[in-house]
Design an enzyme around this catalytic site. Sequence first.
Site, PDB file in Angstrom:
ATOM      1  N   HIS A  79      -3.231   1.094  -8.197  1.00  0.00           N
ATOM      2  CA  HIS A  79      -4.143   0.466  -9.148  1.00  0.00           C
ATOM      3  C   HIS A  79      -3.386   0.239 -10.436  1.00  0.00           C
ATOM      4  O   HIS A  79      -2.565   1.065 -10.826  1.00  0.00           O
ATOM      5  CB  HIS A  79      -5.355   1.374  -9.402  1.00  0.00           C
ATOM      6  CG  HIS A  79      -6.486   0.656 -10.041  1.00  0.00           C
ATOM      7  ND1 HIS A  79      -6.567   0.464 -11.399  1.00  0.00           N
ATOM      8  CD2 HIS A  79      -7.570   0.052  -9.501  1.00  0.00           C
ATOM      9  CE1 HIS A  79      -7.661  -0.221 -11.664  1.00  0.00           C
ATOM     10  NE2 HIS A  79      -8.285  -0.489 -10.540  1.00  0.00           N
ATOM     11  N   ASP A  91     -11.509   0.831  -2.930  1.00  0.00           N
ATOM     12  CA  ASP A  91     -11.642   0.088  -1.676  1.00  0.00           C
ATOM     13  C   ASP A  91     -11.222   0.886  -0.461  1.00  0.00           C
ATOM     14  O   ASP A  91     -11.498   0.492   0.668  1.00  0.00           O
ATOM     15  CB  ASP A  91     -10.809  -1.200  -1.747  1.00  0.00           C
ATOM     16  CG  ASP A  91     -11.424  -2.178  -2.718  1.00  0.00           C
ATOM     17  OD1 ASP A  91     -12.658  -2.277  -2.716  1.00  0.00           O
ATOM     18  OD2 ASP A  91     -10.684  -2.810  -3.471  1.00  0.00           O
TER      19      ASP A  91
HETATM   20  N1  ACO Z   1       1.763  -0.115  -1.129  1.00  0.00           N
HETATM   21  C1  ACO Z   1       3.095   0.019  -1.323  1.00  0.00           C
HETATM   22  N2  ACO Z   1       3.692  -0.081  -2.517  1.00  0.00           N
HETATM   23  C2  ACO Z   1       2.923  -0.328  -3.593  1.00  0.00           C
HETATM   24  C3  ACO Z   1       1.515  -0.478  -3.477  1.00  0.00           C
HETATM   25  C4  ACO Z   1       0.942  -0.365  -2.205  1.00  0.00           C
HETATM   26  N3  ACO Z   1      -0.368  -0.493  -2.029  1.00  0.00           N
HETATM   27  N4  ACO Z   1       0.996  -0.727  -4.698  1.00  0.00           N
HETATM   28  C5  ACO Z   1       2.028  -0.723  -5.551  1.00  0.00           C
HETATM   29  N5  ACO Z   1       3.194  -0.477  -4.883  1.00  0.00           N
HETATM   30  C6  ACO Z   1       4.529  -0.330  -5.480  1.00  0.00           C
HETATM   31  C7  ACO Z   1       5.119  -1.669  -5.870  1.00  0.00           C
HETATM   32  O1  ACO Z   1       5.878  -2.239  -4.826  1.00  0.00           O
HETATM   33  C8  ACO Z   1       5.952  -1.273  -7.061  1.00  0.00           C
HETATM   34  O2  ACO Z   1       7.123  -0.658  -6.578  1.00  0.00           O
HETATM   35  P1  ACO Z   1       8.533  -0.826  -7.399  1.00  0.00           P
HETATM   36  O3  ACO Z   1       8.286  -0.191  -8.730  1.00  0.00           O
HETATM   37  O4  ACO Z   1       9.524  -0.113  -6.560  1.00  0.00           O
HETATM   38  O5  ACO Z   1       8.754  -2.314  -7.492  1.00  0.00           O
HETATM   39  C9  ACO Z   1       5.142  -0.185  -7.750  1.00  0.00           C
HETATM   40  O6  ACO Z   1       4.371   0.408  -6.694  1.00  0.00           O
HETATM   41  C10 ACO Z   1       4.213  -0.699  -8.832  1.00  0.00           C
HETATM   42  O7  ACO Z   1       3.397  -1.718  -8.260  1.00  0.00           O
HETATM   43  P2  ACO Z   1       2.915  -3.030  -9.019  1.00  0.00           P
HETATM   44  O8  ACO Z   1       2.653  -4.100  -8.011  1.00  0.00           O
HETATM   45  O9  ACO Z   1       3.869  -3.343 -10.129  1.00  0.00           O
HETATM   46  O10 ACO Z   1       1.573  -2.506  -9.668  1.00  0.00           O
HETATM   47  P3  ACO Z   1       0.416  -3.401 -10.177  1.00  0.00           P
HETATM   48  O11 ACO Z   1      -0.292  -2.598 -11.202  1.00  0.00           O
HETATM   49  O12 ACO Z   1       0.908  -4.742 -10.606  1.00  0.00           O
HETATM   50  O13 ACO Z   1      -0.496  -3.632  -8.884  1.00  0.00           O
HETATM   51  C11 ACO Z   1      -2.207  -3.448  -7.265  1.00  0.00           C
HETATM   52  C12 ACO Z   1      -1.703  -2.999  -8.646  1.00  0.00           C
HETATM   53  C13 ACO Z   1      -2.276  -4.983  -7.200  1.00  0.00           C
HETATM   54  C14 ACO Z   1      -3.626  -2.900  -7.075  1.00  0.00           C
HETATM   55  C15 ACO Z   1      -1.246  -2.885  -6.181  1.00  0.00           C
HETATM   56  O14 ACO Z   1      -1.200  -1.477  -6.247  1.00  0.00           O
HETATM   57  C16 ACO Z   1      -1.649  -3.336  -4.766  1.00  0.00           C
HETATM   58  O15 ACO Z   1      -1.292  -4.432  -4.349  1.00  0.00           O
HETATM   59  N6  ACO Z   1      -2.423  -2.485  -4.018  1.00  0.00           N
HETATM   60  C17 ACO Z   1      -2.889  -2.853  -2.702  1.00  0.00           C
HETATM   61  C18 ACO Z   1      -4.114  -3.758  -2.808  1.00  0.00           C
HETATM   62  C19 ACO Z   1      -5.350  -3.027  -3.263  1.00  0.00           C
HETATM   63  O16 ACO Z   1      -5.703  -1.974  -2.758  1.00  0.00           O
HETATM   64  N7  ACO Z   1      -6.066  -3.653  -4.220  1.00  0.00           N
HETATM   65  C20 ACO Z   1      -7.323  -3.114  -4.732  1.00  0.00           C
HETATM   66  C21 ACO Z   1      -7.194  -2.733  -6.171  1.00  0.00           C
HETATM   67  S1  ACO Z   1      -8.684  -1.964  -6.748  1.00  0.00           S
HETATM   68  C22 ACO Z   1      -9.735  -3.239  -7.023  1.00  0.00           C
HETATM   69  O17 ACO Z   1      -9.387  -4.330  -7.309  1.00  0.00           O
HETATM   70  C23 ACO Z   1     -11.127  -2.929  -6.873  1.00  0.00           C
END
Ligand code: ACO
Length: 436
Positions: free
Chosen positions: A314, A371
Amino acid sequence: MGNTAERMVDIDVTDPKTGKRTITLPLMESSMGPSVIDVRRLYVDHGVFTYDPGFTSTASCDSAITFINGEEGVLLHRGYTIGELATKSTYLDVCYLLMEGELPTKAQQVEFRNEIVHHTMLHEQLSHFYRGFRRDAHPMAIMVAVVGALSAFYHDSLDINDPEQRQLASYRLIAKMPTIAAMAYKYSIGQPFVYPKNELGYAENLLHMMFSVPSEDYKANPIMVRALERILILHADHEQNASTSTVRLASSSQANPFACIAAGIASLWGPAHGGANEAVLSMLKEIGTKDRIPEYLAKARDKNDPFRLMGFGHRVYKNVDPRAAVLKENAHEVLDSLGKTTPLLELAKELERIALEDPYFRERKLFPNVDFYSGIILQAMEIPVSMFTVLFAVARTVGWVAQWKEMSSDPTTKIGRPRQLYTGQKPRKFVEINDR
Ligand code: ACO
């Protein structure tokens, strides 16, 4: 607080064009959480922009509705914890709280419910609108279109500068959203639309419109009603997330409320946002058994694989999402009371356990989000997967509306117009077609 600065801060900048200098900027204090450096005059006074695509360190507005402390896993609506609201209040009480700032008294509760139930029906012409869609259309696609189309039907609530029209549009949106959602579902399965029944509660009426048929009496299972009510409360608002910011940006041009909420629904649909609940269920089904969890964790860790563990991570929570904590508690209760088997829930809990021990997830502070467990509960309630994000949109409508009202009634609101770091061509001469 708010638009007024209380202190000044010095920021040292080394600019290749102008050299080293100190820029003094006002600091705005929040009532809780980080203070904010006010950069509004930065360009005018100092000739530079700030750079923050994705808004990781940028406050786009001031708001008194919802507070999140992502490090400690805290979510408050108007000062009340989400855990208390989910267990002690109804969804309509939370709607009132978000919109009006206080929990309703008994009299306000009755009055508010009365307002909402008298706007649950849709203009009959709108039912023809549905018939233009393919039967296999995703209900989110229908929802975006129908909510946008409300602007063509309710001309008496489009003037955002009139507080009464704003209130009327808010009631209409909160009241009609379950009807719109249920009709999208009924259309997709070829059953007749079911009209709302105003003696039912908000969640029960939604289940009635989705699952009843004209040929039989329908009584929603009270366990399902309570579970849905709780899911609606947990999704009601979440500060300046992507869909809420979309609503605010759309509204900053003074677009009408129905168009703005339709924009919010479109943003919510994405799998990185509200679409994740649907994606979590597909992922769990794909993983299938506990022994395959390490394989999927390896895929999630692999930077060359686009796979992400859905329902994990998140932007704001770097600790357990408090909504996920409530839902995890709830999942067993709901599944047990509905007499459902729990292999997906067991798989989800095992996935969570292994992921939380994995250095990749620990280092990045990736925890289950709301979620992760909501899909399992919704599936046990026999809600079709394509309706998961639709129900999220129904629940979040009040958040969008409350934030939209807060913004529209603020006389200092300006059109949202981000700047950019230009990386394109410098001026050059036009090349005639034969010379390219
Ligand atoms: N699985 C694997 N790796 C992940 C995940 C994941 N679900 N989420 C983040 N990471 C990693 C990224 O690859 C990144 O790694 P790095 O630093 O080595 O490059 C690091 O964790 C940070 O991730 P970001 O994408 O920069 O974080 P951001 O805050 O931009 O993204 C998000 C947040 C979009 C929710 C992301 O965690 C994600 O895609 N999660 C899966 C989708 C999801 O569950 N969405 C629901 C969110 S809650 C809602 O909207 C109600």
